[in-house]
Write a protein that holds these residues in place. Structure first.
Motif, mmCIF file in Angstrom:
data_model
loop_
_atom_site.group_PDB
_atom_site.id
_atom_site.type_symbol
_atom_site.label_atom_id
_atom_site.label_comp_id
_atom_site.label_asym_id
_atom_site.label_seq_id
_atom_site.Cartn_x
_atom_site.Cartn_y
_atom_site.Cartn_z
ATOM 1 N N MET A 161 -0.605 -3.944 1.936
ATOM 2 C CA MET A 161 0.080 -3.223 3.013
ATOM 3 C C MET A 161 0.289 -1.759 2.626
ATOM 4 O O MET A 161 0.113 -0.856 3.450
ATOM 5 N N ILE A 162 0.626 -1.562 1.343
ATOM 6 C CA ILE A 162 0.832 -0.174 0.904
ATOM 7 C C ILE A 162 -0.483 0.596 0.990
ATOM 8 O O ILE A 162 -0.541 1.718 1.517
ATOM 9 N N GLY A 163 -1.566 -0.039 0.518
ATOM 10 C CA GLY A 163 -2.876 0.604 0.621
ATOM 11 C C GLY A 163 -3.202 0.956 2.062
ATOM 12 O O GLY A 163 -3.700 2.042 2.372
ATOM 13 N N LEU A 164 -2.869 0.040 2.939
ATOM 14 C CA LEU A 164 -3.176 0.246 4.343
ATOM 15 C C LEU A 164 -2.363 1.405 4.930
ATOM 16 O O LEU A 164 -2.874 2.197 5.730
ATOM 17 N N MET A 165 -1.107 1.544 4.472
ATOM 18 C CA MET A 165 -0.297 2.654 5.003
ATOM 19 C C MET A 165 -0.905 3.991 4.605
ATOM 20 O O MET A 165 -0.933 4.930 5.404
ATOM 21 N N ILE A 166 -1.420 4.048 3.368
ATOM 22 C CA ILE A 166 -2.074 5.299 2.948
ATOM 23 C C ILE A 166 -3.286 5.570 3.833
ATOM 24 O O ILE A 166 -3.496 6.693 4.320
ATOM 25 N N SER A 169 -2.229 6.838 7.190
ATOM 26 C CA SER A 169 -1.785 8.226 7.254
ATOM 27 C C SER A 169 -2.984 9.174 7.135
ATOM 28 O O SER A 169 -2.930 10.306 7.593
ATOM 29 N N ARG A 170 -4.061 8.706 6.526
ATOM 30 C CA ARG A 170 -5.244 9.565 6.429
ATOM 31 C C ARG A 170 -6.083 9.553 7.688
ATOM 32 O O ARG A 170 -6.535 10.560 8.174
ATOM 33 N N HIS A 171 -6.356 8.350 8.186
ATOM 34 C CA HIS A 171 -7.347 8.227 9.262
ATOM 35 C C HIS A 171 -6.729 8.028 10.633
ATOM 36 O O HIS A 171 -7.438 8.095 11.637
#
Ligand code: HEM
Ligand SMILES: [Cu+2]
Lengths: 208, 656
Positions: A161-166, A169-171
């Motif tokens: 989930m943390i990876g996905l939040m990053i 925020s990028r894409h």
């Protein structure tokens, strides 16, 4: 992102590319459902071993002696709430609000993290205060393995989930990130359902 | 200092046996040769770009097949070593301990590292082509599955020279497999080797289910799918239900050994019988997982080489599906003698016998397809014809075994050994050989030499009966499995001698196949038609070997046996339907992550085997990093422009 993609591949305005992506994404969601079936069987097998070994306490502490229901009920509420907030995240996504989406994901992750913290505290307490380790009895082996596997799933979900939040925020919200959010919320709900079984079969039936 | 290094080395490397020194030398020489050849011909980059990072299902399929043939060699050598020991029971060619290790590794390698990957290789080569797709559903995952299998198999195999092989049988029953009875590292190699490759198998199952359900060419209905596709679907469905059970079972055994848990131990409240139940809940379906695709292969071949539509298509589909369903309700027939009680035994005896019915249906369908067909006896057809009597006998002895009271006599005797080799060699090995011969031209663009192939076929077949028929009698005579020695006064000597001769005949058959491949690579003519057998299904409608994108334009399917129908239409003078204009083709990019990630699993597994956390933890961290890197990679695909497709097609079809 999508457009850049198609251009890089030398694909003109002919269309096609967007549909193809949507296809790929829905294909991945479908595969994830099948993965969940395999995960159901994995948990099913662990539940079966737990039920077989439940009574084999080998003179060690029993379920009644070990389980402290207030804490368990609290963590159950926390996990159920996090499932609800992950649903809110998806709703925010469907409204097109990146902020709402990430915000609700953060809430979900925090709730998940508290659930894990409670679980670890429970395990540490059991080991230290009651001397109940995985090697004490077959019952405890099965207990730690079943509950621990669920906990491991939740922890993996947190990293993911943390990876996905990053990435969000990028894409921003694209076909790809949309699928990823849908999949993780599916996963999260699934873990919730598994927990309900853990709660009933392990804890409720353990203290009754 | 020197002393401690020596002590460590003597525990780390298995020593003291000429066979193992031989293996050491063999491994070292092979490694040196590989490194030398790759460096000399400057092929490292090529190997990495074209193969190790490839996500092309056809290349992955070829790698599966190469690896599994190597494993067939290793498993076969194990088999011949055992057979050699059994003709001279009073000589210690293999001491009992070594014999235990060899039957264990033989069983594991043959089923998990030979039959499974050979089957996955054929899935990979054939399924997308047969359903008119450009790829499998998840090409990246596909490559990951392959490399997990590969590194899992390597981990299992190094146990022979490093640390020691497992010796608790191919299913590792506790308490034999527990720390109390197997304190060495062999059993841990077993757990991690199988676990790593098993996860790969599970993902392959998911991948092909989605591929078959979602990626068929436009117009292809479920009931128009080729029979091999159906058999793959049923096998994969069985995989996704069975393999998670294996994952859990091995994990629990690991916890017992590593953290002192008490799932299956004799003390602490553990229950060894639970292991036996769990492992067979996977193990029995597993044998159907490997045999169902063989049924699919035979169905394709029988139809093609009889020039007839498959007889009883619907009943074939029904039979496949009901076999995969019932396979989950028969596991207890593996331990009728372990005191489950008469009612439980009766239930499992009956469900076991039920499976014979759909299997019989299939045999009759194949026979009816051949009936009045114009049969041509090319090697794929030969293997199919060799399979039928073999499987019928094996099936009948299986029904005998399923009679619970009688099993008290047959249990763990050579009767059982003869039975399961009959179905595994006759059904699975012959089946995949048939498939290999059949699809070989599609993979490489040339057929294999028929004459050498006939030699191989007859050697295998005659060798088979010479090897295993005597074992039924040995079993009835009371010879039990897993014994490395017996007294001459038992009178088992002569039959064992015959059996061993048969084993070596099969070994020679294998050598003929190796020769056949080498010879054909050198001398065979290219197949320029793409359809050397006058086939019926879509894979034969494109050039061989198939271009990366398989189909320049996706075929439109209107019938079962679409390619055959199309050829009929063309013969009757109908023009082929006008092709839609070419479009750029969407393809996945190569990736090194699957290889690296699986290598990290290997490292982690090795660390756990030796209880070296300094090695296991970085290995696991590598796995996690690979996952994150992949998740953050968005540039995973590209388009092949129309010009390039045109050029490729012209080059491939130019010579037609
Ligand atoms: C090619 C010729 C083969 C020969 C001569 C052969 C021979 C043998 C022998 C001598 C044993 C040990 C019997 C005992 O002492 O218990 C054995 C066991 C076994 N074989 Fe084979 N085998 C062959 C092929 C295969 C194949 C193709 C498969 C599977 C696809 C297979 C699967 C097994 C299994 C599962 C066991 C049981 C191992 C155990 O007891 O743990 N074999 N075989
Ligand atoms: Cu069985």
């Amino acid at each position: 992102m999508e457009a850049a993609h198609a251009d890089a591949g030398g694909h003109s305005a002919a269309g096609g590319s967007h549909d193809e992506h949507e296809d790929h994404e829905s294909l991945k969601t479908f595969g994830f459902w099948i993965f969940l079936i395999t995960d159901c069987i994995l948990f099913g097998t662990l539940f079966a071993t737990y039920i077989v070994l439940r009574g084999n306490t080998n003179g060690g502490p029993t379920a009644e002696e070990l389980f402290q229901m207030p804490g368990i009920i609290a963590s159950t509420f926390i996990l159920l709430t996090s499932s609800f907030t992950s649903g809110l995240a998806v709703l925010a996504m469907n409204r097109g609000s990146v902020k709402g989406l990430i915000g609700w994901l953060i809430v979900t992750a925090l709730l998940g993290a508290s659930f894990i913290t409670l679980e670890i505290t429970e395990f540490v307490h059991m080991v230290q205060a009651e001397n109940a380790t995985i090697g004490t009895s077959a019952f405890l082996s099965a207990f730690y393995t079943l509950v621990g596997t669920h906990g491991l799933h939740v922890s993996l979900g947190l990293v993911w989930m943390i990876g996905l939040m990053i990435q969000l925020s990028r894409h921003g919200i694209t076909t790809v990130t949309k699928r990823k959010v849908n999949v993780i919320s599916l996963y999260w709900h699934f873990l919730d359902v598994v927990w309900i079984f853990v709660f009933t079969i392990v804890y409720m039936m353990g203290v009754m | 200092m020197f002393e401690s290094i020596k002590e460590f080395a003597s525990e780390f490397f298995v020593t003291g046996d000429p066979l193992i020194y031989g293996a050491d030398v063999g491994i070292a020489l092979t490694m040196i040769a590989i490194v030398f050849v790759l460096t000399y011909f400057k092929r490292w980059g090529w190997l990495w770009r074209e193969w190790l990072t490839s996500v092309d299902h056809k290349k992955i399929g070829i790698m599966y097949i190469i690896a599994s043939l190597l494993m067939l060699f290793r498993g076969g050598v194990d088999a011949l070593l055992m057979r050699t020991q059994l003709v001279m029971p009073d000589v210690e060619f293999l001491n009992p301990e070594h014999y235990n290790q060899i039957f264990t590794t033989h069983g594991v390698i043959m089923i998990l590292f030979m039959a499974m990957p050979l089957m996955f290789g054929l899935f990979n080569i054939v399924i997308p082509l047969q359903i008119g797709a450009r790829d499998v559903a998840y090409p990246f995952l596909n490559s990951l599955s392959f490399w997990l299998f590969f590194w899992g198999a390597m981990l299992f195999n190094v146990s022979f020279v490093i640390g020691g092989s497992p010796d608790a049988g191919w299913l590792a029953y506790p308490p034999l497999s527990e720390l109390s009875h197997s304190p060495g590292v062999g059993q841990d190699f077993y757990i991690w080797g199988i676990q790593i490759s098993g996860i790969g198998s599970l993902m392959t199952g998911i991948n092909f289910i989605v591929t078959i359900l979602k990626m068929r060419a436009p117009g292809m209905k479920l009931m128009q799918m080729p029979m091999f596709t159906w058999s793959t679907l049923s096998s994969c469905i069985t995989i996704i239900f069975a393999f998670p059970i294996l994952t859990v079972t091995l994990a629990l055994l690991f916890l017992d050994r590593y953290l002192g848990a008490h799932f299956f131990t004799l003390d602490g409240g553990g229950n060894p019988m639970m292991y036996i139940n769990l492992i067979w809940m996977w193990g029995h379906p597993e044998v159907y997982i490997v045999v169902l695709p063989a049924f699919g292969i035979f169905s394709e071949i029988v139809a093609t080489f009889s020039r007839k539509k498959l007889f009883g298509y619907k009943s074939m589909v029904f039979a496949l599906m009901s076999i995969s369903f019932f396979s989950f309700f028969t596991w207890a027939h593996h331990f009728f003698t372990m005191g489950s009680g008469a009612n439980v035994n009766a239930f499992f005896a009956i469900t076991t016998m039920i499976i014979a019915i759909p299997t019989g249906v299939k045999v009759f369908n194949w026979l009816f397809t051949m009936f009045r067909g114009r049969i041509s006896f090319k090697s794929p057809m030969l293997w199919t014809m060799g399979f039928i009597p073999c499987f019928v006998i094996g099936g009948m002895t299986g029904v005998l075994l399923s009679v619970a009271p009688a099993d008290f006599q047959f249990h763990n005797s050579y009767f059982l050994i003869a039975h399961f080799h009959q179905v595994l060699i006759g059904g699975v090995a012959f089946g995949y050989f048939a498939g290999l011969y059949y699809w070989w031209p599609k993979m490489f663009g040339f057929k294999l030499n028929e004459k050498l192939g006939k030699w191989a076929f007859w050697l295998w077949n005659i060798g088979f009966y010479v090897c295993f028929m005597p074992q039924y009698f040995l079993g009835l005579d009371g010879m039990t499995r897993r014994v490395s020695t017996y007294g001459w006064d038992m009178g088992w000597g002569p039959l064992n001698m015959v059996s061993t001769i048969g084993g070596f005949l099969m070994g020679i058959g294998f050598l003929f196949q190796v020769w056949q491949i080498a010879h054909s690579i050198k001398f065979m003519e290219r197949d320029t038609t793409g359809d050397p057998w006058n086939g019926r299904t879509l894979e034969w409608s494109i050039p061989s070997p198939a271009p990366v994108y398989n189909f320049a334009t996706l075929p439109q399917v209107t019938a079962q046996d679409e390619w055959w129908e199309e050829k009929q239409r063309r013969e009757q003078g109908h023009k082929p339907a006008p092709q839609p204009p070419l479009e750029p083709i969407h393809m996945p990019r190569n990736s090194g992550i699957p290889f690296i990630k699986s290598l990290c699993w290997f490292i982690a597994g090795f660390g756990f085997v030796f209880d070296w956390l300094w090695m296991a933890i970085p290995g696991l961290a590598g796995v996690a990093i690979c996952m994150l890197v992949r998740s953050f990679t968005y540039n995973t695909d590209y388009y092949i422009p129309v010009d390039e497709v045109k050029r490729t097609e012209a080059a491939l079809r130019g010579s037609v």
